[in-house]
Motif scaffolding. Structure first.
Motif, PDB file in Angstrom:
ATOM      1  N   ALA A  21       0.840  -1.187   0.000  1.00 16.41           N
ATOM      2  CA  ALA A  21       0.000   0.000   0.000  1.00 16.41           C
ATOM      3  C   ALA A  21       0.877   1.240   0.000  1.00 16.41           C
ATOM      4  O   ALA A  21       1.918   1.280   0.642  1.00 16.41           O
ATOM      5  N   GLU A  22       0.456   2.230  -0.756  1.00 12.57           N
ATOM      6  CA  GLU A  22       1.205   3.489  -0.779  1.00 12.57           C
ATOM      7  C   GLU A  22       1.247   4.040   0.647  1.00 12.57           C
ATOM      8  O   GLU A  22       0.260   4.013   1.374  1.00 12.57           O
ATOM      9  N   LEU A  67      14.704   3.041  -6.690  1.00 11.96           N
ATOM     10  CA  LEU A  67      14.471   4.486  -6.581  1.00 11.96           C
ATOM     11  C   LEU A  67      14.469   5.172  -7.947  1.00 11.96           C
ATOM     12  O   LEU A  67      13.882   6.236  -8.111  1.00 11.96           O
ATOM     13  N   SER A  68      15.120   4.522  -8.917  1.00 11.89           N
ATOM     14  CA  SER A  68      15.186   5.152 -10.251  1.00 11.89           C
ATOM     15  C   SER A  68      13.921   4.878 -11.070  1.00 11.89           C
ATOM     16  O   SER A  68      13.775   5.397 -12.168  1.00 11.89           O
ATOM     17  N   LYS A  69      13.000   4.052 -10.526  1.00  9.10           N
ATOM     18  CA  LYS A  69      11.749   3.771 -11.271  1.00  9.10           C
ATOM     19  C   LYS A  69      10.893   5.033 -11.317  1.00  9.10           C
ATOM     20  O   LYS A  69      10.586   5.619 -10.283  1.00  9.10           O
ATOM     21  N   GLY A 117       5.872   5.791  -6.126  1.00 13.46           N
ATOM     22  CA  GLY A 117       5.135   6.803  -5.368  1.00 13.46           C
ATOM     23  C   GLY A 117       6.045   7.530  -4.388  1.00 13.46           C
ATOM     24  O   GLY A 117       7.087   6.999  -3.984  1.00 13.46           O
ATOM     25  N   GLU A 118       5.634   8.735  -3.990  1.00 15.15           N
ATOM     26  CA  GLU A 118       6.476   9.575  -3.144  1.00 15.15           C
ATOM     27  C   GLU A 118       6.728   8.918  -1.773  1.00 15.15           C
ATOM     28  O   GLU A 118       7.842   8.939  -1.260  1.00 15.15           O
ATOM     29  N   LYS A 119       5.677   8.291  -1.223  1.00 14.16           N
ATOM     30  CA  LYS A 119       5.850   7.702   0.115  1.00 14.16           C
ATOM     31  C   LYS A 119       6.750   6.468   0.057  1.00 14.16           C
ATOM     32  O   LYS A 119       7.533   6.213   0.966  1.00 14.16           O
ATOM     33  N   SER A 120       6.631   5.713  -1.042  1.00 10.27           N
ATOM     34  CA  SER A 120       7.526   4.558  -1.224  1.00 10.27           C
ATOM     35  C   SER A 120       8.967   5.044  -1.343  1.00 10.27           C
ATOM     36  O   SER A 120       9.895   4.465  -0.787  1.00 10.27           O
ATOM     37  N   ARG A 121       9.126   6.149  -2.082  1.00  9.49           N
ATOM     38  CA  ARG A 121      10.465   6.734  -2.246  1.00  9.49           C
ATOM     39  C   ARG A 121      11.041   7.127  -0.884  1.00  9.49           C
ATOM     40  O   ARG A 121      12.192   6.832  -0.562  1.00  9.49           O
ATOM     41  N   ASN A 165      14.345   5.594   0.898  1.00  8.39           N
ATOM     42  CA  ASN A 165      15.441   6.457   1.340  1.00  8.39           C
ATOM     43  C   ASN A 165      15.754   6.251   2.823  1.00  8.39           C
ATOM     44  O   ASN A 165      16.909   6.294   3.232  1.00  8.39           O
ATOM     45  N   LYS A 166      14.699   5.993   3.599  1.00  7.55           N
ATOM     46  CA  LYS A 166      14.923   5.716   5.025  1.00  7.55           C
ATOM     47  C   LYS A 166      15.731   4.435   5.190  1.00  7.55           C
ATOM     48  O   LYS A 166      16.636   4.349   6.014  1.00  7.55           O
TER      49      LYS A 166
END
Ligand SMILES: CC(C)(COP(=O)(O)OP(=O)(O)OC[C@H]1O[C@@H](n2cnc3c(N)ncnc32)[C@H](O)[C@@H]1OP(=O)(O)O)[C@@H](O)C(=O)NCCC(=O)NCCSC(=O)CCCC(=O)O
Length: 343
Positions: A2-3, A187-189, A193-197, A201-202
């Protein structure tokens, strides 16, 4: 996935794909020479593994009483089980003679570890035999046990009885990407979605003192259930060196709990773990090994049911020698997800 949920990443939260690699490239023996050459080249010997300089470097408070501090703390904000097992084994080994080597340990995680305070390790010298020595260790926080562990040590005793399974044939670690490299790839996909990104990153910012290379990383859009089996190369980050075998066993104990229980979740992409924690952990050490050199971790889950899952693992030296076997049961409370995992 889920996003809004941190994405599942191989080797970080156990979401590694099925790892059957028929037609893998080389025989295990062919790596022996290459392995020792590459370790010299790869490791900057000044970059000592934090596992040795800090995590497993216990402070002696009194006879058979030690204090351990934390390095990496998982997202769950409960102490990483492998850290507690590794530190307990360090404490157990302190009073064992140099010619007795860890051959097994059996632990129960009885309370969640609190990352805000150190852990005390109280050792009971259960028995000193001629061939075998047994230690019982209690890991304590806030006056109460969080782990009980029994560890047994054995002096080397050769025997004509000798057999082992054969290591699976897989590509060598040099041909595979690390978890961090895979995360950068995800991450290059462009459709991420922003939250997945943010979640990825975390994960990248995590300072896990272990390096991993999944043998068959999950496809980004994995929607199907897969067999509860994974294979990944793993080693301590940084240099440890020949050192003593006791230390390498303690590092392997740390490593062995990482991404292990997640194997039981692989057949269920439509569920996510709401609560997952290891209940017990057992380990048997079979041969000498270097925990700062790549080892293949073969994990499988023969059973799940009743909100629990059983996982079993084999740690292989890259030359095909079985280094250690592990077993663990964990509590797995899940909830259905509307959108299945993307990884
Ligand atoms: C296992 C437990 C939790 C058992 O204690 P307990 O008092 O019996 O607790 P509990 O009743 O199970 O409650 C715990 C929690 O589960 C909830 N719960 C209870 N029943 C249900 C249900 N049916 N559905 C959904 N949730 C349920 C309870 O409300 C509790 O939630 P809460 O803690 O109150 O938020 C405890 O012994 C414990 O915490 N032991 C330590 C486990 C541990 O910390 N293991 C090491 C860390 S895990 C790890 O390192 C794995 C590595 C991860 C990786 O792969 O990277």
């Amino acid at each position: 996935m889920a996003e809004g949920e941190p994405p599942a990443v191989p080797g970080v939260n156990g979401s590694i794909h099925i790892c059957d690699f028929p037609g893998g490239t080389e025989s295990p023996e062919s790596h022996e020479e290459e392995s020792s050459q590459s370790s010299a080249a790869q490791y900057n010997q000044d970059l000592k593994s934090v596992l040795v300089t800090s995590v497993l470097n216990l402070e002696e408070l009194d006879v058979d009483l030690y204090r351990g501090t934390h390095h990496w703390v998982p997202r769950s904000q409960r102490l990483f089980g492998g850290q507690i097992i590794g530190q307990a084994l360090v404490a157990a080994a302190k009073s064992v003679s140099d010619n007795h080597y860890a051959h097994s340990l059996h632990c129960y995680f009885v309370r969640a570890g609190d990352p805000k305070v150190p852990v005390l390790y109280q050792v009971d010298r259960t028995r000193d035999g001629r061939s075998f020595t047994v230690r019982s260790v209690k890991a304590i926080q806030h006056g109460q046990p969080i782990l009980i562990c029994q560890a047994s040590f054995h002096m080397l005793q050769p025997s004509p009885l000798q057999h082992q399974f054969t290591m699976p044939v897989v590509p060598p670690p040099e041909d595979l990407l690390t978890v961090e490299e895979l995360i950068r790839l995800y991450l290059s996909k462009p459709d991420l979605g922003e939250k997945s990104r943010q979640g990825l990153n975390k994960l990248l910012a995590n300072e896990v003192p272990i390096e991993m290379k999944p043998v068959q990383p999950p496809h980004f859009y994995r929607l199907a259930a897969v067999e509860p089996r994974t294979l990944f190369w793993v080693r301590a980050r940084g240099y440890i060196g020949e050192g003593n075998m006791k230390l390498h066993c303690c590092v392997a104990a740390y490593v062995s709990d990482f991404a292990f229980l997640g194997t039981a979740l692989l057949p269920y992409p439509n569920y996510k773990a709401q609560f997952a924690a290891s209940l017990d952990h057992a380990m048997w050490f079979h041969s000498t090994f270097r925990s700062d050199e790549w080892m293949l971790y073969e994990c499988e889950s023969p059973w799940a049911g009743g909100s629990r899952g059983l996982v079993q693992g084999r740690l292989w030296r890259r030359d095909g020698v079985l280094a250690a076997s592990c077993s663990q049961e964990g509590v797995l409370r899940v909830k259905a997800v509307t959108e299945p995992s993307k990884l």
